[in-house]
Design a protein around this motif. Structure first.
Motif, PDB file in Angstrom:
ATOM      1  N   THR A 144      -8.286  -3.580 -12.063  1.00 42.02           N
ATOM      2  CA  THR A 144      -8.262  -2.334 -11.277  1.00 42.02           C
ATOM      3  C   THR A 144      -7.733  -2.535  -9.862  1.00 42.02           C
ATOM      4  N   VAL A 145      -7.292  -3.749  -9.536  1.00 39.80           N
ATOM      5  CA  VAL A 145      -6.825  -3.983  -8.163  1.00 39.80           C
ATOM      6  C   VAL A 145      -5.419  -4.584  -8.100  1.00 39.80           C
ATOM      7  N   GLY A 146      -4.599  -4.252  -9.121  1.00 34.93           N
ATOM      8  CA  GLY A 146      -3.215  -4.714  -9.104  1.00 34.93           C
ATOM      9  C   GLY A 146      -2.434  -4.199  -7.908  1.00 34.93           C
ATOM     10  N   TRP A 147      -2.868  -3.054  -7.367  1.00 35.12           N
ATOM     11  CA  TRP A 147      -2.189  -2.485  -6.191  1.00 35.12           C
ATOM     12  C   TRP A 147      -2.201  -3.437  -5.012  1.00 35.12           C
ATOM     13  N   VAL A 148      -3.173  -4.347  -4.974  1.00 35.06           N
ATOM     14  CA  VAL A 148      -3.253  -5.295  -3.856  1.00 35.06           C
ATOM     15  C   VAL A 148      -1.991  -6.158  -3.805  1.00 35.06           C
ATOM     16  N   VAL A 149      -1.449  -6.453  -4.968  1.00 34.55           N
ATOM     17  CA  VAL A 149      -0.249  -7.293  -5.030  1.00 34.55           C
ATOM     18  C   VAL A 149       0.965  -6.475  -5.467  1.00 34.55           C
ATOM     19  N   GLY A 150       0.921  -5.156  -5.172  1.00 39.27           N
ATOM     20  CA  GLY A 150       2.098  -4.321  -5.425  1.00 39.27           C
ATOM     21  C   GLY A 150       2.283  -3.923  -6.872  1.00 39.27           C
ATOM     22  N   ARG A 151       1.243  -4.086  -7.693  1.00 38.75           N
ATOM     23  CA  ARG A 151       1.359  -3.680  -9.085  1.00 38.75           C
ATOM     24  C   ARG A 151       0.226  -2.707  -9.439  1.00 38.75           C
ATOM     25  N   PRO A 152       0.294  -1.476  -8.925  1.00 34.10           N
ATOM     26  CA  PRO A 152      -0.753  -0.492  -9.242  1.00 34.10           C
ATOM     27  C   PRO A 152      -0.850  -0.281 -10.748  1.00 34.10           C
ATOM     28  N   SER A 153      -2.078  -0.088 -11.214  1.00 32.33           N
ATOM     29  CA  SER A 153      -2.303  -0.003 -12.658  1.00 32.33           C
ATOM     30  C   SER A 153      -1.763   1.277 -13.268  1.00 32.33           C
ATOM     31  N   GLY A 154      -1.562   2.299 -12.451  1.00 34.00           N
ATOM     32  CA  GLY A 154      -1.162   3.597 -12.980  1.00 34.00           C
ATOM     33  C   GLY A 154      -2.341   4.462 -13.383  1.00 34.00           C
ATOM     34  N   THR A 155      -3.536   3.895 -13.364  1.00 30.30           N
ATOM     35  CA  THR A 155      -4.763   4.655 -13.655  1.00 30.30           C
ATOM     36  C   THR A 155      -5.640   4.620 -12.404  1.00 30.30           C
ATOM     37  N   ALA A 156      -6.025   5.795 -11.934  1.00 30.71           N
ATOM     38  CA  ALA A 156      -6.767   5.898 -10.673  1.00 30.71           C
ATOM     39  C   ALA A 156      -8.228   5.524 -10.898  1.00 30.71           C
ATOM     40  N   ARG A 157      -8.473   4.239 -11.027  1.00 34.01           N
ATOM     41  CA  ARG A 157      -9.819   3.741 -11.325  1.00 34.01           C
ATOM     42  C   ARG A 157     -10.002   2.384 -10.664  1.00 34.01           C
ATOM     43  N   PRO A 198      -9.807   3.184  -1.997  1.00 36.56           N
ATOM     44  CA  PRO A 198      -9.459   4.449  -2.655  1.00 36.56           C
ATOM     45  C   PRO A 198      -8.804   4.207  -4.026  1.00 36.56           C
ATOM     46  N   VAL A 199      -9.305   4.926  -5.015  1.00 34.43           N
ATOM     47  CA  VAL A 199      -8.740   4.766  -6.372  1.00 34.43           C
ATOM     48  C   VAL A 199      -7.296   5.234  -6.433  1.00 34.43           C
ATOM     49  N   ALA A 200      -6.900   6.108  -5.498  1.00 31.76           N
ATOM     50  CA  ALA A 200      -5.520   6.615  -5.501  1.00 31.76           C
ATOM     51  C   ALA A 200      -4.507   5.494  -5.293  1.00 31.76           C
ATOM     52  N   PHE A 201      -4.956   4.361  -4.729  1.00 28.66           N
ATOM     53  CA  PHE A 201      -4.032   3.238  -4.537  1.00 28.66           C
ATOM     54  C   PHE A 201      -3.414   2.787  -5.857  1.00 28.66           C
ATOM     55  N   ASN A 202      -4.085   3.084  -6.960  1.00 31.23           N
ATOM     56  CA  ASN A 202      -3.549   2.673  -8.264  1.00 31.23           C
ATOM     57  C   ASN A 202      -2.483   3.614  -8.823  1.00 31.23           C
ATOM     58  N   VAL A 203      -2.253   4.733  -8.134  1.00 29.46           N
ATOM     59  CA  VAL A 203      -1.209   5.648  -8.618  1.00 29.46           C
ATOM     60  C   VAL A 203      -0.179   5.957  -7.533  1.00 29.46           C
ATOM     61  N   LEU A 204      -0.181   5.154  -6.478  1.00 32.80           N
ATOM     62  CA  LEU A 204       0.793   5.322  -5.401  1.00 32.80           C
ATOM     63  C   LEU A 204       1.795   4.171  -5.445  1.00 32.80           C
ATOM     64  N   ASP A 205       3.040   4.471  -5.099  1.00 30.52           N
ATOM     65  CA  ASP A 205       4.064   3.429  -5.077  1.00 30.52           C
ATOM     66  C   ASP A 205       3.833   2.462  -3.919  1.00 30.52           C
ATOM     67  N   GLN A 230     -16.061  12.944  -4.167  1.00 31.11           N
ATOM     68  CA  GLN A 230     -15.469  13.362  -2.912  1.00 31.11           C
ATOM     69  C   GLN A 230     -14.165  14.089  -3.172  1.00 31.11           C
ATOM     70  N   LEU A 231     -13.821  14.979  -2.263  1.00 35.28           N
ATOM     71  CA  LEU A 231     -12.495  15.584  -2.269  1.00 35.28           C
ATOM     72  C   LEU A 231     -11.733  14.960  -1.111  1.00 35.28           C
ATOM     73  N   ALA A 232     -10.561  14.429  -1.442  1.00 33.10           N
ATOM     74  CA  ALA A 232      -9.795  13.723  -0.411  1.00 33.10           C
ATOM     75  C   ALA A 232      -8.323  14.087  -0.528  1.00 33.10           C
ATOM     76  N   LEU A 233      -7.625  13.872   0.550  1.00 28.61           N
ATOM     77  CA  LEU A 233      -6.172  14.042   0.550  1.00 28.61           C
ATOM     78  C   LEU A 233      -5.514  12.720   0.204  1.00 28.61           C
ATOM     79  N   VAL A 234      -4.293  12.791  -0.261  1.00 26.39           N
ATOM     80  CA  VAL A 234      -3.474  11.601  -0.463  1.00 26.39           C
ATOM     81  C   VAL A 234      -2.228  11.783   0.381  1.00 26.39           C
ATOM     82  N   ARG A 235      -2.032  10.891   1.316  1.00 27.13           N
ATOM     83  CA  ARG A 235      -0.874  10.960   2.214  1.00 27.13           C
ATOM     84  C   ARG A 235      -0.076   9.671   2.086  1.00 27.13           C
ATOM     85  N   THR A 236       1.212   9.789   1.958  1.00 28.99           N
ATOM     86  CA  THR A 236       2.049   8.590   1.836  1.00 28.99           C
ATOM     87  C   THR A 236       3.026   8.523   3.005  1.00 28.99           C
TER      88      THR A 236
END
Lengths: 267, 267
Positions: B158-171, B198-205, B261-267
């Protein structure tokens, strides 16, 4: 029909008295068993005052704490604006009857037409039987007035409790719209989020009393079309407390609201 | 260690000034990227004032609206009690810095030792790899201070985003406890509910900014034992808004909190 003719708009109307003060009237038409009004209806009434005060039509999040039951009759709504930002306005509505605050409603409002950013969805509308295979509440004079406000058709697999055969799974799903044809909009989402029977009825041996403590509704899109589809469930009933999670979907197969309430279960 | 020595208790301490007024101090130890304090930590600080005012230790539901970022330094907490019932007390905390309300916290508090009623659970703790196969944040001086407050081990899937490989699943799922060994309790649940990335890190480029608008935490049981397990996910990112749903489980395999929570996603 025009919106002004609708039961929902008539019964949630608030008159602005100035200084953030509004006056509404809790209608007997939305009463549940026992005579108190449906909680979602009351939240929509409070939300209408927030919308008028903030001038923004949509509520990405609105939370209500239910302090004491409301009664049929006049209700004062006192609005305090906490912050007005470029995107979001936040305000509190105190719903007061007989000098006592009955419900506290806090909303963060915006104009969803101006929302932009990532869309990434993982899920679709509930898998419901066709409308004609779903069941409407019986035409029973013993049912409370709120039943008549909706045209509701429930998935038969989720309403066995009606005939004394609870499914054992705290889940209820079905189709819903206002009985008078008034279309759903952002203001109505809290009402629809609290329209279905309590899902706990499916895990109780006999029907109980399920008072809501807190209800949060995230209005995620403006609904379009006629019918909404709703699915509500609870996974954790613990020592008489439980969450009830809901989703509302519109005719275009889009999620329009997510809801969660914390409620008691009393038998 | 005693609780008085803990970072969490020191940094959420509030001094009662009388009349529902409290004074606290936002510590730099809980700062996230950008320097503002972690939202869950701030909610726990406000909740502490609610607990002191109402004299009830547990919060079956607490909701925070984030109006403006808090800053490190003194913070005023103004508590208004809305209702004190036999079972539930409800109160509001306004968190104020520089004369401006930054966070609105509304809680319904009780003593869960006295809760009774139906228990019917449909779900268990998240299926996590063993602790030793999970990954801790790197020991990187560039990471914000809040990272050091927790001992956190995340499911590597669930933390592939740390190394630039987001899982594609927001979990995101993993193990967590306070770094200084202070046990989790009801007061700490909002902090743990906002501790994971933030789980959104897994669905952001690329990593973005995910400001929370509203956070609701249902404290369902008092946690026991050392580690909590947390699982957080989002299914509906829509036009830059998303929900983040969480569960926290304790060492006895019991659900202790649900959060949304309700949150915004800003890139």
């Amino acid at each position: 029909m025009t919106e002004l003719d609708s039961e929902f708009d008539t019964d949630t109307a608030v008159e602005a008295l100035g200084g953030g003060r509004y006056r509404g009237d809790v209608s007997p038409r939305w009463a549940v068993f026992g005579g108190a009004p449906n909680g979602g209806y009351v939240v929509s009434l409070g939300l209408r005052a927030l919308v008028e005060e903030l001038g923004r039509p949509d509520a990405p999040t609105v939370t209500a704490q239910f302090l004491a039951p409301c009664e049929v009759g006049p209700i004062d709504v006192e609005v305090e604006v906490l912050r007005t930002g470029r995107r979001i306005g936040t305000a509190v509505a105190r719903l007061i009857q007989g000098g006592e605050e009955r419900v506290r409603v806090t909303g963060m409002l915006t104009d969803l037409d101006r929302a932009s950013g990532l869309t990434h969805e993982d899920g679709g509308p509930p898998d419901l039987p066709p409308l004609e295979e779903c069941v409407a509440p019986p035409d029973d004079a013993g049912l409370p007035p709120v039943i008549g406000r909706f045209d509701m058709r429930m998935d038969p697999s989720t309403v066995g409790w009606v005939v004394g055969r609870p499914s054992g799974t705290a889940r209820i799903a079905g189709w819903v719209r206002f009985a008078d044809g008034r279309p759903a909009d952002s203001l109505a989402l809290p009402t629809f989020a609290d329209a279905f029977p309590p899902v706990a009825f499916n895990v109780l041996d006999e029907l109980g009393w399920v008072p809501t403590l807190e209800l949060t509704v995230h209005g995620r899109r403006r609904p379009v079309g006629g019918w909404l589809r709703g699915v509500f469930s609870s996974r954790f009933v613990v020592d008489g407390y439980h969450e009830e999670d809901g989703e509302l979907w519109d005719d275009s197969d889009r999620l329009v609201a997510m809801s969660r309430q914390l409620a008691l279960v009393r038998t």
